[in-house]
Design an enzyme around this catalytic site. Sequence first.
Site, PDB file in Angstrom:
ATOM      1  N   TYR A  67       0.812  -1.215   0.000  1.00  0.00           N
ATOM      2  CA  TYR A  67       0.000   0.000   0.000  1.00  0.00           C
ATOM      3  C   TYR A  67       0.848   1.270   0.000  1.00  0.00           C
ATOM      4  O   TYR A  67       0.309   2.375  -0.026  1.00  0.00           O
ATOM      5  CB  TYR A  67      -0.951   0.015   1.200  1.00  0.00           C
ATOM      6  CG  TYR A  67      -2.066  -0.971   1.035  1.00  0.00           C
ATOM      7  CD1 TYR A  67      -1.782  -2.331   1.035  1.00  0.00           C
ATOM      8  CD2 TYR A  67      -3.368  -0.567   0.849  1.00  0.00           C
ATOM      9  CE1 TYR A  67      -2.786  -3.261   0.868  1.00  0.00           C
ATOM     10  CE2 TYR A  67      -4.379  -1.494   0.676  1.00  0.00           C
ATOM     11  CZ  TYR A  67      -4.084  -2.835   0.686  1.00  0.00           C
ATOM     12  OH  TYR A  67      -5.079  -3.747   0.511  1.00  0.00           O
TER      13      TYR A  67
ATOM     14  N   LYS B 126       3.506 -14.286   5.555  1.00  0.00           N
ATOM     15  CA  LYS B 126       3.934 -15.171   4.466  1.00  0.00           C
ATOM     16  C   LYS B 126       5.463 -15.224   4.490  1.00  0.00           C
ATOM     17  O   LYS B 126       6.133 -15.125   3.457  1.00  0.00           O
ATOM     18  CB  LYS B 126       3.397 -14.631   3.131  1.00  0.00           C
ATOM     19  CG  LYS B 126       3.421 -15.628   2.004  1.00  0.00           C
ATOM     20  CD  LYS B 126       2.456 -16.777   2.160  1.00  0.00           C
ATOM     21  CE  LYS B 126       2.623 -17.784   1.047  1.00  0.00           C
ATOM     22  NZ  LYS B 126       1.888 -19.030   1.304  1.00  0.00           N
TER      23      LYS B 126
ATOM     24  N   ASP C  54      -1.914 -18.091   4.839  1.00  0.00           N
ATOM     25  CA  ASP C  54      -2.930 -18.892   4.130  1.00  0.00           C
ATOM     26  C   ASP C  54      -3.577 -19.893   5.071  1.00  0.00           C
ATOM     27  O   ASP C  54      -4.794 -20.118   5.043  1.00  0.00           O
ATOM     28  CB  ASP C  54      -2.369 -19.562   2.864  1.00  0.00           C
ATOM     29  CG  ASP C  54      -0.920 -19.971   2.967  1.00  0.00           C
ATOM     30  OD1 ASP C  54      -0.224 -19.446   3.841  1.00  0.00           O
ATOM     31  OD2 ASP C  54      -0.474 -20.819   2.187  1.00  0.00           O
TER      32      ASP C  54
ATOM     33  N   ASP D  81      -5.977  -6.591   5.130  1.00  0.00           N
ATOM     34  CA  ASP D  81      -7.123  -6.105   4.362  1.00  0.00           C
ATOM     35  C   ASP D  81      -8.028  -7.286   4.010  1.00  0.00           C
ATOM     36  O   ASP D  81      -9.251  -7.259   4.212  1.00  0.00           O
ATOM     37  CB  ASP D  81      -6.595  -5.432   3.086  1.00  0.00           C
ATOM     38  CG  ASP D  81      -7.647  -4.584   2.388  1.00  0.00           C
ATOM     39  OD1 ASP D  81      -8.742  -4.425   2.953  1.00  0.00           O
ATOM     40  OD2 ASP D  81      -7.371  -4.090   1.293  1.00  0.00           O
TER      41      ASP D  81
END
Length: 486
Positions: free
Chosen positions: A135, A182, A215, A239
């Site tokens: 972002y 991640k 995930d 988000d």
Amino acid sequence: MRYQLDAEGKKRVTVIAGDGIGPEVVAATRAILDATGVRIAWEEHEAGAEVFKRGLASGVPKETIASIKDTRVALKGPLETPVGFGEKSANVTLRKLFETFANVRPVREMPNVKTRYSGAGVDLVIVRENVEDLYAGIEHMQTPGVAQCLKIMSRKGCEKIVRVAFELARAEGRKRVHCATKANIMKFTEGLLKKTFEEIAPEYPELEASHIIIDNCAHQLVRTPSQFDVIVTSNMNGDILSDLASGLIGGLGFAPGANLGADIAIFEAVHGSAPKYAGKNVINPTAVLLSGVMLLRHLDEFAAAASVEHALLLTLEQGVYTRDVRPEGSVSTTTFTERVIANLGRKSEQFQVRDYRPLLMREFSSDPVFVRPERRRTAGADLFLESPLSPGDLGRSLDQIAEATPLRLKMISNRGTKVYSDTGAMTDCVDQWRCRFVLRDGDGDLDDAPLFDLLRRVAAAHRWMHVEKLQEFDGQLGYSRAQGED
Ligand code: NAP
């Protein structure tokens, strides 16, 4: 002080009604908060669609910025960026202007709001980093057909968000904090968040701290959401996860949020302006109302916050709900608001309200240098080129160009996979190449002069668009290896 008082001793709050359903949900929230008796001086300002249409590219007038700087606290309705006006979202502009680096999004099952997860014990908070990561909005077309977006994450940014997560868990009497990343794939960016989390966790021994791959976190949230209490995560991941989480409890009409910075806090629902419902008096004000409850706690009005929360829970328990819960038997936004006001001072029997304490926001130095290594070395550089050649032809050309220099071509990768020298990988190449040059003297420190010389030689034969140094800090590699690179 987190907030300011006016001459009459009222707590000053900037209020932005926003676009679409914004004015309705903000009016409902103001009416309920005022009905608690808390003395708030609302200072009305605008931002969003109308401002864009008047030609202000940011969508946020300077009077609004000045008011928030002054009051330090804002309640905000959703803002639209109308097509054809301005490029940047006024929402993101507001978050970035005031460095509200933490986006706090609580998600809790509500009485009589039937979902697939009713009874599953959903009661968690997502703490999303709010200004860094993808972002940062630094994007380039590196070739006519290849785009790049930089994922910027800092140790300082990670530490700030991790501390908010642990402090929030403390303030809300929660037991567990998960850090969702991640890091298994992005070892430097996402890995920095994981490492920072693991370094800071021992300072909060009463809290159970664990890392989870993002995930799997999404998977576990859908399977057994009750295992989560507080989840801290990076901007993009947060988000997505927070919208997923709001889906567990009945949708966006129930998902509040706060954007917290060291100096300024902006409270707003997760949802947008839902333009199709604007002016129809049918939408659910709960998400903005619960953002208002967070605002009350920020103003140290803990009793009033608990009173509004109890009144809301009781109203839903009494079977009063808006159209998004079920069209049959639903009431209007204004009726729902009146029923909540009528319930102020009464308590839900079945649903508890947490015993909140003030959230401690740690202070951080404004020195931009947050990490100072004792040693640093540059081992080489990655040159990014645009070329229609095959990996073999490009590699041979670069080998030849580097011959007369202190650097040698170590490898070429295409979208992260090594393609030169040939590894036998079946890579479908595009015209953007990362060409890694390292010093022939493996222990040397690359100066700028030989790097400029190499770049000049490469530029005479190929089109280049970007150079990145291969740095080491205190003996640790500061760059990743390509897939297939030794
Ligand atoms: P949205 O406004 O959040 O609406 C999506 C859907 O969510 C609505 O159609 C409605 O679902 C449901 N919904 C949202 N708020 C609700 C409420 N209070 N009560 C009941 N249902 C509610 O998302 P969007 O349509 O993608 O975005 C519209 C505009 O808002 C865009 O311009 C976007 O940029 C902006 N936006 C602003 C913010 C912000 O200010 N922070 C955030 C997100 C989006 P059903 O259709 O199923 O009834």
